[in-house]
Design a protein around this motif. Structure first.
Motif, PDB file in Angstrom:
ATOM      1  N   ASP A 159     -47.667  44.367   9.335  1.00 56.43           N
ATOM      2  CA  ASP A 159     -47.924  43.020   8.805  1.00 56.43           C
ATOM      3  C   ASP A 159     -48.598  42.109   9.825  1.00 56.43           C
ATOM      4  N   SER A 160     -49.429  42.672  10.697  1.00 53.38           N
ATOM      5  CA  SER A 160     -50.070  41.859  11.730  1.00 53.38           C
ATOM      6  C   SER A 160     -50.936  40.751  11.132  1.00 53.38           C
ATOM      7  N   SER A 161     -51.625  41.057  10.037  1.00 47.41           N
ATOM      8  CA  SER A 161     -52.511  40.046   9.451  1.00 47.41           C
ATOM      9  C   SER A 161     -51.730  38.846   8.936  1.00 47.41           C
ATOM     10  N   THR A 162     -50.578  39.102   8.320  1.00 47.15           N
ATOM     11  CA  THR A 162     -49.739  38.001   7.835  1.00 47.15           C
ATOM     12  C   THR A 162     -49.225  37.167   8.996  1.00 47.15           C
ATOM     13  N   HIS A 163     -48.730  37.833  10.031  1.00 47.04           N
ATOM     14  CA  HIS A 163     -48.187  37.107  11.186  1.00 47.04           C
ATOM     15  C   HIS A 163     -49.277  36.310  11.910  1.00 47.04           C
ATOM     16  N   GLU A 164     -50.458  36.916  12.070  1.00 45.33           N
ATOM     17  CA  GLU A 164     -51.544  36.192  12.741  1.00 45.33           C
ATOM     18  C   GLU A 164     -52.008  35.005  11.916  1.00 45.33           C
ATOM     19  N   SER A 165     -52.178  35.206  10.616  1.00 49.12           N
ATOM     20  CA  SER A 165     -52.646  34.121   9.760  1.00 49.12           C
ATOM     21  C   SER A 165     -51.694  32.930   9.815  1.00 49.12           C
ATOM     22  N   LEU A 166     -50.397  33.194   9.693  1.00 53.08           N
ATOM     23  CA  LEU A 166     -49.415  32.111   9.789  1.00 53.08           C
ATOM     24  C   LEU A 166     -49.444  31.468  11.171  1.00 53.08           C
ATOM     25  N   GLY A 167     -49.605  32.300  12.200  1.00 55.58           N
ATOM     26  CA  GLY A 167     -49.656  31.777  13.559  1.00 55.58           C
ATOM     27  C   GLY A 167     -50.816  30.825  13.775  1.00 55.58           C
ATOM     28  N   TYR A 168     -51.976  31.159  13.216  1.00 56.89           N
ATOM     29  CA  TYR A 168     -53.133  30.277  13.401  1.00 56.89           C
ATOM     30  C   TYR A 168     -52.992  28.980  12.605  1.00 56.89           C
ATOM     31  N   HIS A 169     -52.331  29.023  11.458  1.00 57.24           N
ATOM     32  CA  HIS A 169     -52.047  27.773  10.749  1.00 57.24           C
ATOM     33  C   HIS A 169     -51.173  26.868  11.614  1.00 57.24           C
ATOM     34  N   ARG A 170     -50.158  27.455  12.235  1.00 55.07           N
ATOM     35  CA  ARG A 170     -49.273  26.689  13.107  1.00 55.07           C
ATOM     36  C   ARG A 170     -50.012  26.193  14.348  1.00 55.07           C
ATOM     37  N   ALA A 171     -50.865  27.034  14.912  1.00 54.14           N
ATOM     38  CA  ALA A 171     -51.611  26.648  16.111  1.00 54.14           C
ATOM     39  C   ALA A 171     -52.536  25.468  15.839  1.00 54.14           C
ATOM     40  N   ALA A 172     -53.149  25.458  14.657  1.00 44.22           N
ATOM     41  CA  ALA A 172     -54.045  24.347  14.308  1.00 44.22           C
ATOM     42  C   ALA A 172     -53.281  23.024  14.315  1.00 44.22           C
ATOM     43  N   THR A 173     -52.109  23.024  13.706  1.00 41.97           N
ATOM     44  CA  THR A 173     -51.286  21.811  13.681  1.00 41.97           C
ATOM     45  C   THR A 173     -50.836  21.425  15.085  1.00 41.97           C
ATOM     46  N   TYR A 174     -50.389  22.406  15.847  1.00 40.46           N
ATOM     47  CA  TYR A 174     -49.894  22.166  17.207  1.00 40.46           C
ATOM     48  C   TYR A 174     -50.978  21.529  18.077  1.00 40.46           C
ATOM     49  N   LEU A 175     -52.200  22.041  18.001  1.00 44.64           N
ATOM     50  CA  LEU A 175     -53.277  21.525  18.845  1.00 44.64           C
ATOM     51  C   LEU A 175     -53.766  20.163  18.369  1.00 44.64           C
ATOM     52  N   ARG A 176     -53.789  19.932  17.069  1.00 49.18           N
ATOM     53  CA  ARG A 176     -54.162  18.600  16.569  1.00 49.18           C
ATOM     54  C   ARG A 176     -53.182  17.552  17.089  1.00 49.18           C
ATOM     55  N   GLU A 177     -51.906  17.909  17.138  1.00 52.52           N
ATOM     56  CA  GLU A 177     -50.900  16.966  17.637  1.00 52.52           C
ATOM     57  C   GLU A 177     -51.124  16.635  19.108  1.00 52.52           C
ATOM     58  N   ARG A 178     -51.873  17.466  19.807  1.00 50.35           N
ATOM     59  CA  ARG A 178     -52.172  17.247  21.222  1.00 50.35           C
ATOM     60  C   ARG A 178     -53.589  16.742  21.433  1.00 50.35           C
ATOM     61  N   GLY A 179     -54.205  16.262  20.358  1.00 48.47           N
ATOM     62  CA  GLY A 179     -55.486  15.591  20.470  1.00 48.47           C
ATOM     63  C   GLY A 179     -56.700  16.485  20.428  1.00 48.47           C
ATOM     64  N   TRP A 180     -56.519  17.759  20.092  1.00 47.64           N
ATOM     65  CA  TRP A 180     -57.675  18.646  20.022  1.00 47.64           C
ATOM     66  C   TRP A 180     -58.401  18.464  18.695  1.00 47.64           C
ATOM     67  N   PRO A 181     -59.748  18.475  18.718  1.00 48.40           N
ATOM     68  CA  PRO A 181     -60.538  18.339  17.486  1.00 48.40           C
ATOM     69  C   PRO A 181     -60.649  19.686  16.774  1.00 48.40           C
ATOM     70  N   VAL A 182     -59.656  20.007  15.960  1.00 49.66           N
ATOM     71  CA  VAL A 182     -59.572  21.311  15.308  1.00 49.66           C
ATOM     72  C   VAL A 182     -60.112  21.245  13.882  1.00 49.66           C
ATOM     73  N   THR A 183     -60.973  22.191  13.552  1.00 47.08           N
ATOM     74  CA  THR A 183     -61.442  22.365  12.174  1.00 47.08           C
ATOM     75  C   THR A 183     -61.062  23.766  11.720  1.00 47.08           C
ATOM     76  N   THR A 184     -60.453  23.869  10.537  1.00 48.32           N
ATOM     77  CA  THR A 184     -60.098  25.170   9.993  1.00 48.32           C
ATOM     78  C   THR A 184     -61.032  25.499   8.832  1.00 48.32           C
ATOM     79  N   LEU A 185     -61.487  26.744   8.786  1.00 49.61           N
ATOM     80  CA  LEU A 185     -62.386  27.200   7.727  1.00 49.61           C
ATOM     81  C   LEU A 185     -61.840  28.480   7.119  1.00 49.61           C
ATOM     82  N   ASP A 186     -61.891  28.572   5.794  1.00 53.77           N
ATOM     83  CA  ASP A 186     -61.361  29.729   5.077  1.00 53.77           C
ATOM     84  C   ASP A 186     -62.477  30.733   4.817  1.00 53.77           C
TER      85      ASP A 186
END
Length: 223
Positions: A159-186
Motif C-alpha cells: 500500500d505504498s501509493s496510499t501511504h505516500e498520497s496521504l503523506g503528501y496531502h499532510r505535507a502540503a498542509t504542514y508546509l503551508r502552515e510554515r509559510g511555504w508557497p505550496v500548490t497541489t495539482l491532481d
C-alpha cells in the motif's frame, strides 16, 4: 525565520514533489523544456543530488533507514544548496528541482519519523518560490508504479501509493502552515505535459493589459 530567509536571491526556485508513479519526473523535465524554450535561463536538478553522497542515498535505501537516512538526505540537500542551487539563484537562474523537502517529510515519515523531526533537520534550507506537490488517486498511481517498477524500498512496501498520497496531502498542509508557497495539482487524469503547462503558467503569470484609447481585453473594440 530560517537562516536563508533573511536574504532572498534574484533567481526563482521551483520544487516538484509527489508519490512514486505520479508523473513527477516527466513533468519536471517538461517544465524545464518549456521554460528554456521561452529563453529563460534554467537550471534543472534533482534530489538526492548526483554527487557521491546523493548516489549513496539513491541506491542505499535498503541499507540506511530512519534517522540515519534522514540525516544523510538533509546533509546532501544542504551541500547541494551551497554548491549548486544557491549559486544558480544568485545568477538569476530559474532552478527546477525534482524533489525537495516535501519528499523527505513523506519518505522519512514512512520510516516512522515525525514531520517535526524531519523539519528540524531541514529548517535552514532555502524556501522555494513555488513548491508544487503532485498527487493522484492512489489506485491510479499504484497501477503506474507497478507498470514502471519500484525504484526504492519505499515503493516496494504494501500500500505504498496510499501511504505516500496521504503523506503528501499532510505535507502540503504542514508546509503551508510554515509559510511555504505550496500548490497541489491532481494528476489522476491529466497527462504530465498538461500539468507542466499549469506549472509554467504559475511561474510566469500573464502580463498585465494596458488600455489604449479605452480599449482593453475586457473592453474590446469589436464585439
Amino acid at each position: 525565520m530560517t537562516t536563508t530567509e533573511a536574504r532572498r536571491l534574484p533567481g526563482t526556485l521551483i520544487t516538484i514533489d509527489g508519490p512514486g508513479g505520479v508523473g513527477k519526473s516527466t513533468t519536471t523535465a517538461r517544465v524545464i523544456e518549456l521554460l528554456t524554450a521561452t529563453g529563460a535561463t534554467v537550471h534543472g536538478t534533482t534530489q538526492p543530488s548526483r554527487t557521491p553522497l546523493g548516489e549513496l542515498i539513491r541506491h542505499g535505501t535498503d541499507t540506511y533507514r530512519g534517522l540515519a537516512l534522514a540525516n544523510l538526505c538533509a546533509g546532501d540537500r544542504l551541500h547541494q544548496l551551497a554548491a549548486e542551487i544557491l549559486p544558480a539563484l544568485a545568477d538569476s537562474r530559474i532552478v527546477v528541482s525534482d524533489r525537495y523537502v516535501p519528499s523527505s517529510l513523506v519518505l522519512q515519515g514512512l520510516d516512522g519519523l515525525t514531520f517535526d523531526t524531519v523539519w528540524h533537520l531541514n529548517d535552514s534550507v532555502y524556501r522555494p518560490d513555488l513548491a508544487v506537490i503532485l498527487n493522484a488517486d492512489p489506485d491510479v498511481i499504484a497501477h503506474r508504479l507497478h507498470s514502471r517498477g519500484a525504484h526504492s524500498r519505499f515503493e516496494r512496501t504494501t500500500d505504498s501509493s496510499t501511504h505516500e498520497s496521504l503523506g503528501y496531502h499532510r505535507a502540503a498542509t504542514y508546509l503551508r502552515e510554515r509559510g511555504w508557497p505550496v500548490t497541489t495539482l491532481d494528476t489522476t487524469t491529466a497527462h504530465p505535459y498538461e500539468i507542466a503547462d499549469q506549472i509554467v503558467d504559475l511561474i510566469r503569470p500573464p502580463a498585465p493589459t494596458y488600455p489604449i484609447d479605452g480599449i482593453t481585453e475586457e473592453n474590446p473594440a469589436c464585439p
